[in-house]
Design an enzyme around this catalytic site. Structure first.
Site, mmCIF file in Angstrom:
data_model
loop_
_atom_site.group_PDB
_atom_site.id
_atom_site.type_symbol
_atom_site.label_atom_id
_atom_site.label_comp_id
_atom_site.label_asym_id
_atom_site.label_seq_id
_atom_site.Cartn_x
_atom_site.Cartn_y
_atom_site.Cartn_z
ATOM 1 C CG HIS A 187 32.662 46.996 35.913
ATOM 2 N ND1 HIS A 187 33.976 47.172 36.557
ATOM 3 C CD2 HIS A 187 33.097 46.457 34.862
ATOM 4 C CE1 HIS A 187 35.178 46.766 35.674
ATOM 5 N NE2 HIS A 187 34.177 46.298 34.555
ATOM 6 C CG HIS A 222 33.961 44.626 43.068
ATOM 7 N ND1 HIS A 222 34.792 45.651 43.276
ATOM 8 C CD2 HIS A 222 34.048 44.601 41.555
ATOM 9 C CE1 HIS A 222 35.201 46.191 42.316
ATOM 10 N NE2 HIS A 222 34.836 45.495 41.167
#
Length: 271
Positions: free
Chosen positions: A193, A235
């Site tokens: 992303h 993440h």
């Protein structure tokens, strides 16, 4: 002579160690172990000396073990620096994961943070680009959209390949969503992303005429997408930063292989 014998018998009678209660102290226990000296002298006929090869192998191992211990006790400066940075990255990522679970401090904002992350997903961007490409009627617009589609496909393949190679897990145990499986974004490094948001924002800043407030909002959107992936625990911080770098490199690569309008028209007609 008889006098000496009688004196010896009298001395034995007067010795307290010859009494019945002390006789067991002067006699070895029955069935006891053999003396150590006899054990040393006796040798089993079935015992064989160890082979010479085993002895040499043991000597080599004994010579190698101290060196390995020294390597573990005295790691290199690069190893210490890498482990320190990795520990800092994990600590920061866990502290910033305020929406990682239902019991997190910002659990009520988890849905909103996930929605921000979805704006940087590959499936909506690819679908929206194809829809705009079909609706576009100008050659310049089709050229820009076709190259944007190429950049998005390149981003998905690059991120999936690097993730499959590194296979790094996120700071929290979270299963990827269905959209993540569709784009093969199942591991943590790099953040897909973040790379997509950086690439798209740089692409729009370079090829679209935007006002200054829109440019600022575009940069803030890319930063918020990367931050949202850390906040939900998907993440690490370094995953997002690496995603930003990879996204910029992808933009530079697309600029180098930019397809002209004629090539885009040929691809659109073939499609």
């Amino acid at each position: 002579m008889p006098a000496s014998q009688s004196r010896a018998r009298a001395r034995d009678r007067n010795n307290v160690l010859n009494r019945a209660e002390f006789l067991s102290l002067n006699q070895p226990p029955k069935g006891g172990p053999e003396p150590r000296s006899s054990g040393r002298k006796a040798s089993s006929p079935s015992a064989q000396p160890p082979p010479a090869g085993d002895g040499a192998r043991e000597r080599r191992q004994s010579q190698q073990l101290p060196e390995e211990d020294c390597m573990q006790l005295n790691p290199s400066f690069k190893g210490i620096a890498f482990n320190s940075l990795l520990a800092i990255d994990i600590c920061m990522s866990k502290r910033l994961g305020v929406c990682a679970g239902r019991a997190a401090s910002w659990a009520s904002a988890r849905s909103m943070v996930k929605l921000i992350g979805i704006t940087g997903h590959g499936i909506p961007w690819i679908g929206g680009t194809i829809l705009c490409l079909v609706k576009s009627s100008t050659l310049a617009g089709q050229e820009v959209l076709m190259n944007l589609l190429l950049a998005l496909l390149l981003d998905i393949m690059t991120v999936a390949g690097v993730q499959k190679l590194i296979k790094r897990r996120g700071p929290y145990e979270m299963s990827p969503s269905l959209l993540d499986y569709l784009t093969m974004d199942v591991y943590a490094f790099p953040a897909g992303h973040a790379s997509r948001a950086a690439m798209v924002s740089k692409f729009f800043l370079s090829h679209l005429v935007l006002a200054v407030p829109l440019r600022v909002l575009l940069v803030l959107w890319a930063l918020c997408v990367g931050l949202s992936r850390v906040m939900i625990g998907r993440h690490h911080v370094t995953d997002v930063l690496s995603g930003f770098v990879i996204g910029y490199l992808q933009f530079r690569l697309v600029e180098l292989v930019w397809m002209p309008s004629s090539t885009c028209q040929m691809l659109i007609s073939a499609w």
